[in-house]
Design a protein around this motif. Sequence first.
Motif, short mmCIF file in Angstrom:
data_model
loop_
_atom_site.label_atom_id
_atom_site.label_comp_id
_atom_site.label_asym_id
_atom_site.label_seq_id
_atom_site.Cartn_x
_atom_site.Cartn_y
_atom_site.Cartn_z
N VAL A 1 36.72 20.92 89.63
CA VAL A 1 37.22 22.29 89.62
C VAL A 1 37.22 22.77 88.18
O VAL A 1 37.33 21.97 87.24
N LYS A 2 37.10 24.09 88.02
CA LYS A 2 37.08 24.66 86.68
C LYS A 2 37.80 26.00 86.70
O LYS A 2 37.57 26.81 87.59
N SER B 1 36.40 28.01 89.96
CA SER B 1 35.27 27.56 90.77
C SER B 1 35.49 26.10 91.14
O SER B 1 36.23 25.37 90.48
N SER C 1 33.31 22.59 92.98
CA SER C 1 32.00 22.06 93.38
C SER C 1 32.17 20.67 93.95
O SER C 1 33.12 19.95 93.63
N SER D 1 39.11 33.12 86.19
CA SER D 1 38.20 32.86 87.30
C SER D 1 38.22 31.37 87.59
O SER D 1 38.47 30.55 86.69
#
Length: 480
Positions: free
Chosen positions: A137-138, A106, A108, A104
């Motif tokens: 980002v992750k 994500s 920000s 996944s």
Amino acid sequence: MRILIAAASLSAVAACTTVGPDYKVPTAAKVNAPSAQGAFLGSANPAVSQAPVPEGWWKLYDDPVLNGLVQEALTANTDLRVAAANLARAHAVAAEADDAGGFSASASAAAAHSRESGEQFLLAEQLPVENLADVGVKVSYQVDLVGRIKRASEAAHADAEAGQAALDLARVSVAADVARAYVEACSSGHELAVAQRTVDLQTRSLEVTGKLVAAGRGTSLDVTRAKAQLDLSRAALPTFESRRRAALYRLATLTGKTPAQFPREVEACVSPPKLSQPLPVGDGAALLKRRPDVRAAERGLAGATARIGVATAALYPSVSFGLGGGSTGLLADIGTAPANRWGLTSLISWTLPGEGEHARIRGAEAGADAALARFDGTVLNALRETETSLTVYAHELDRNAALRSARDEAATAEAQAQTLYRAGKSPYLTGLDAQRTLASAEAALAASDGALAADQVNLFLALGGGWENAPAVKVVAAAR
């Protein structure tokens, strides 16, 4: 890279380690019983055959009006719209379950015009107002260590397949409901026509009786009795008309229309549909594969079995890995070395199992036992409904044949009685009794004709066909 390699290694281990039972239909399930697979007890009747049940069984009546009504209902019926929407929701849940775990990502971003507290940095002076920013980002990876996500996905897909079976079951019910309402409308029209012929016959009989009395061949009592019999026959007409109207309104509702839009072409129908060939019923094995409620119950058992694995997975730890990077600091420095950051993380979380986790496993196992019992009950009920419908149909055929013979004999007796009465060789009561017997026989035969057609539809409903290759349901979206 080492962390990603470790994640891949754990994924390979997880692929070989899935807790909970792998699903298969239990050997002891009623669906596997030899007595459930063979020919039906009632299939020896010459009025039925062991030929396969056709997909669109209503087409066997060779009635274009009935065919059109069923096709219209299969696309516009409101119950089918509900079932189709529920199926779409089940597919969405299954897609969500498939997307759980694994990778996944994500991102920000934030910006602020603010003054930071000096004391949080152990400074006594006041800091200046600055433009600050943070971007990052992750990427993370959740390891399905013991197959919890896999089992949850299996359960969700089983639910979606049960939803498909529920839609198919609704299609079977709607097709049968349309055929039943059509039979009811035509049968009521038939009974109304028979009752009207009886009224016409007794009206002419009253006229003849009046002339004979005027000629001195009878008494005023004969006329009174003839009028009473005529009024009794007329009293039956409104009942048949109201039943026909109710069936017409039901047809309108089943096809997604208001009662005022009932099918006008059915209003003139005065003969229930008839089969020109023995009714095909197949055998028990084909029945259990075809009936959507049996399929839904089997998928419910599959889903309940998968949820045992979901509950068992709670006994084991959860493992995830993460890789993140970004830039935090003054807005002017975002993207430069002093503000940039990155990190690799790994997380193992484990709630030490207690009585609650073990209780959930026992609850899931009990749920699977209940699902198996429902599956067995659905199989037995399918067989019972079919055998019962076959028996009712066979006995109504015998009754219909006897009533037809009785009607023919009553018609002959009534004609003879009228001839003798007009010739002065028989009293009026003899002719009146003959008329009553004929009227009763005609009405009973008309009712039996309708019951026979309804029994055929009920048998087709028990056989569970009509959902195969059905047209798509028209979707009416709610305001968004």
